[in-house]
Motif scaffolding. Structure first.
Motif, mmCIF file in Angstrom:
data_model
loop_
_atom_site.group_PDB
_atom_site.id
_atom_site.type_symbol
_atom_site.label_atom_id
_atom_site.label_comp_id
_atom_site.label_asym_id
_atom_site.label_seq_id
_atom_site.Cartn_x
_atom_site.Cartn_y
_atom_site.Cartn_z
ATOM 1 N N LEU B 9 0.636 -0.963 -0.217
ATOM 2 C CA LEU B 9 -0.080 0.485 0.027
ATOM 3 C C LEU B 9 0.898 0.877 -0.067
ATOM 4 N N ARG B 10 1.813 1.316 1.248
ATOM 5 C CA ARG B 10 2.541 2.155 1.027
ATOM 6 C C ARG B 10 3.532 2.814 -0.454
ATOM 7 N N THR B 11 3.809 1.918 -1.040
ATOM 8 C CA THR B 11 4.352 1.523 -2.992
ATOM 9 C C THR B 11 3.770 2.293 -3.506
ATOM 10 N N GLY B 12 2.477 1.515 -2.978
ATOM 11 C CA GLY B 12 1.298 2.132 -4.129
ATOM 12 C C GLY B 12 0.972 3.305 -4.287
ATOM 13 N N GLN B 13 0.820 3.764 -2.915
ATOM 14 C CA GLN B 13 0.661 5.657 -2.982
ATOM 15 C C GLN B 13 1.737 6.304 -3.101
ATOM 16 N N ARG B 14 3.315 5.885 -3.021
ATOM 17 C CA ARG B 14 4.656 6.762 -3.416
ATOM 18 C C ARG B 14 4.402 6.895 -5.218
ATOM 19 N N ASN B 15 4.015 5.545 -5.391
ATOM 20 C CA ASN B 15 4.041 5.671 -7.108
ATOM 21 C C ASN B 15 2.548 6.959 -7.104
ATOM 22 N N ARG B 16 1.691 6.816 -6.934
ATOM 23 C CA ARG B 16 0.871 7.266 -7.304
ATOM 24 C C ARG B 16 1.053 8.633 -7.345
ATOM 25 N N ASP B 17 1.840 9.343 -5.712
ATOM 26 C CA ASP B 17 1.850 10.583 -5.632
ATOM 27 C C ASP B 17 3.108 10.787 -6.655
ATOM 28 N N LEU B 18 3.914 9.979 -7.497
ATOM 29 C CA LEU B 18 4.622 10.583 -8.239
ATOM 30 C C LEU B 18 3.803 10.536 -9.283
ATOM 31 N N ALA B 19 3.287 10.153 -9.536
ATOM 32 C CA ALA B 19 2.670 10.524 -11.252
ATOM 33 C C ALA B 19 1.830 11.775 -10.529
ATOM 34 N N ARG B 20 0.826 11.760 -10.652
ATOM 35 C CA ARG B 20 0.705 12.958 -9.861
ATOM 36 C C ARG B 20 1.290 14.292 -9.097
ATOM 37 N N ALA B 21 2.950 14.114 -9.456
ATOM 38 C CA ALA B 21 3.526 15.047 -9.100
ATOM 39 C C ALA B 21 4.290 15.228 -10.298
ATOM 40 N N LEU B 22 4.353 14.566 -11.264
ATOM 41 C CA LEU B 22 4.345 14.367 -12.675
ATOM 42 C C LEU B 22 3.670 15.628 -13.616
ATOM 43 N N LEU B 23 2.078 15.029 -13.201
ATOM 44 C CA LEU B 23 1.314 16.066 -13.786
ATOM 45 C C LEU B 23 1.376 17.187 -13.110
ATOM 46 N N ALA B 24 1.619 16.961 -12.305
ATOM 47 C CA ALA B 24 1.803 18.643 -11.586
ATOM 48 C C ALA B 24 2.947 19.479 -11.939
ATOM 49 N N GLN B 25 3.584 19.489 -12.651
ATOM 50 C CA GLN B 25 4.753 19.845 -13.044
ATOM 51 C C GLN B 25 4.714 20.596 -14.800
ATOM 52 N N PRO B 26 4.510 21.957 -14.851
ATOM 53 C CA PRO B 26 4.280 22.505 -15.562
ATOM 54 C C PRO B 26 5.248 22.931 -16.884
ATOM 55 N N GLY B 27 5.456 21.990 -17.659
ATOM 56 C CA GLY B 27 7.052 22.921 -18.912
ATOM 57 C C GLY B 27 7.655 21.995 -18.913
ATOM 58 N N LEU B 28 7.605 20.671 -17.925
ATOM 59 C CA LEU B 28 8.235 19.850 -18.389
ATOM 60 C C LEU B 28 9.558 19.620 -19.702
ATOM 61 N N ALA B 29 10.582 19.232 -19.703
ATOM 62 C CA ALA B 29 10.731 18.868 -21.005
ATOM 63 C C ALA B 29 11.917 17.675 -20.815
ATOM 64 N N PRO B 30 12.194 16.842 -21.127
ATOM 65 C CA PRO B 30 11.116 16.494 -22.354
ATOM 66 C C PRO B 30 10.118 15.737 -21.894
ATOM 67 N N THR B 31 8.693 16.336 -21.866
ATOM 68 C CA THR B 31 6.509 15.945 -21.692
ATOM 69 C C THR B 31 7.241 14.498 -20.677
ATOM 70 N N PRO B 32 6.676 14.288 -19.692
ATOM 71 C CA PRO B 32 6.245 13.207 -19.278
ATOM 72 C C PRO B 32 5.543 12.208 -18.927
ATOM 73 N N TRP B 33 4.955 12.659 -20.095
ATOM 74 C CA TRP B 33 3.386 11.627 -19.645
ATOM 75 C C TRP B 33 3.049 10.461 -20.119
ATOM 76 N N GLU B 34 4.245 9.785 -20.774
ATOM 77 C CA GLU B 34 4.117 8.004 -20.654
ATOM 78 C C GLU B 34 4.917 7.713 -19.946
ATOM 79 N N TRP B 35 5.888 8.222 -19.512
ATOM 80 C CA TRP B 35 6.092 7.310 -17.953
ATOM 81 C C TRP B 35 4.794 8.016 -16.856
ATOM 82 N N VAL B 36 4.264 8.329 -16.970
ATOM 83 C CA VAL B 36 2.891 8.434 -15.835
ATOM 84 C C VAL B 36 2.552 7.501 -15.647
ATOM 85 N N ALA B 37 2.110 7.352 -17.451
ATOM 86 C CA ALA B 37 1.446 5.616 -17.116
ATOM 87 C C ALA B 37 2.253 4.909 -16.802
ATOM 88 N N VAL B 38 3.026 4.907 -16.777
ATOM 89 C CA VAL B 38 4.240 3.613 -16.369
ATOM 90 C C VAL B 38 4.191 3.439 -14.853
#
Lengths: 137, 132
Positions: B9-38
């Motif tokens: 559960l802890r790892t799932g929540q950590r990964n979830r928060d990482l995905a959300r953090a990537l989504l919340a970063q405007p202007g990241l280059a290169p774009t991280p959208w595929e890694w959000v999926a991973v």
């Protein structure tokens, strides 16, 4: 890879575990083990492909169906779209059909939505996959 | 609750928060959208593992086996198509160089599909529903 061969005794049943997880029983000499597995696996693969193709039928959303094998089972690839979210989820409903018809078979179904492939989704199909005919052209 | 369940559960929540953090970063280059999926898919993997371990002491050895368990387990079956979608997106993002996700699609994978998996698992474990 655990092929699950078991020799209970001379002349007894030979239990084999096919490549896709289904357990098969047969009688025969040990020399035929590989043939038995190959036939069982090929039949399963063909039958699942046929059922899937029939279910897809004339669905204009699906352009191509491919099947390949990986270390953890069969992979079915649906090249489709471009699809919106609702249609993509609808195609994942095909899992329910295959799960019901082929319980215990290890497989995955991947919907390759053209929407996510600027140059077409076919390259997303695993190299070496076989195309399953969908409909008479 | 078993420690291994808690860790999943802890790892799932950590990964979830990482995905959300990537989504919340405007202007990241290169774009991280595929890694959000991973990352989102591996969050789902750990949520599912948490339930399977806690409920039946099952530890799937591969993705096919895990997916089959999701489908066959009544308590979490309702999230199966969200899990399917995450699995395919995660697979294509890892292995297919032509795969390209738009930001809003990556966002949906997290906010809709991952949330559905997390909610199903938390409900099955009788834990509070996600509030994020």
């Amino acid at each position: 890879m655990d092929m699950g061969f078991r020799h209970p005794g001379s002349g007894g049943a030979l239990t084999v575990r096919s490549l896709y997880g289904r357990r098969e029983s047969c009688y025969g000499s040990p020399g035929r083990e590989v043939d038995v597995i190959a036939v069982a696996a090929t039949e399963t693969r063909q039958e699942m492909g046929r059922v899937l193709a029939e279910a897809i039928g004339q669905d204009p959303a699906v352009n191509e169906l491919w099947v390949s094998e990986n270390y953890d089972g069969l992979y079915f690839w649906l090249v489709a779209g471009p699809l919106d979210d609702e249609d993509e989820l609808r195609l994942y409903g095909l899992y329910d059909l295959l799960d019901e018809r082929f319980p215990g078979i290890d497989y995955q179904l991947h919907v390759l939505n053209e929407r996510h492939y600027p140059n077409g989704a076919r390259p997303g199909v695993l190299h070496g996959a076989d195309r399953v005919p969908l409909r008479a052209s | 609750m078993d420690p291994r369940t808690v860790n999943h559960l802890r790892t799932g929540q950590r990964n979830r928060d990482l995905a959300r953090a990537l989504l919340a970063q405007p202007g990241l280059a290169p774009t991280p959208w595929e890694w959000v999926a991973v990352v989102a898919f591996y969050a789902a993997v750990h949520y599912v593992n948490a339930y399977l371990w806690e409920a039946a002491r099952i530890a799937p050895v591969n993705h096919t086996q895990r997916r089959a368990r999701v489908n066959a387990t009544r308590a979490i079956r309702r999230c199966r198509h969200s899990y399917d979608r995450l699995q395919t997106a995660g697979y294509q993002a890892r292995y297919d160089e032509e795969f390209a996700l738009a930001e809003h699609v990556a966002g949906r994978l997290v906010t809709v599909e991952l949330r559905a998996v997390e909610a199903a698992v938390m409900a099955a474990l009788r834990l509070p529903a996600p509030t994020w």
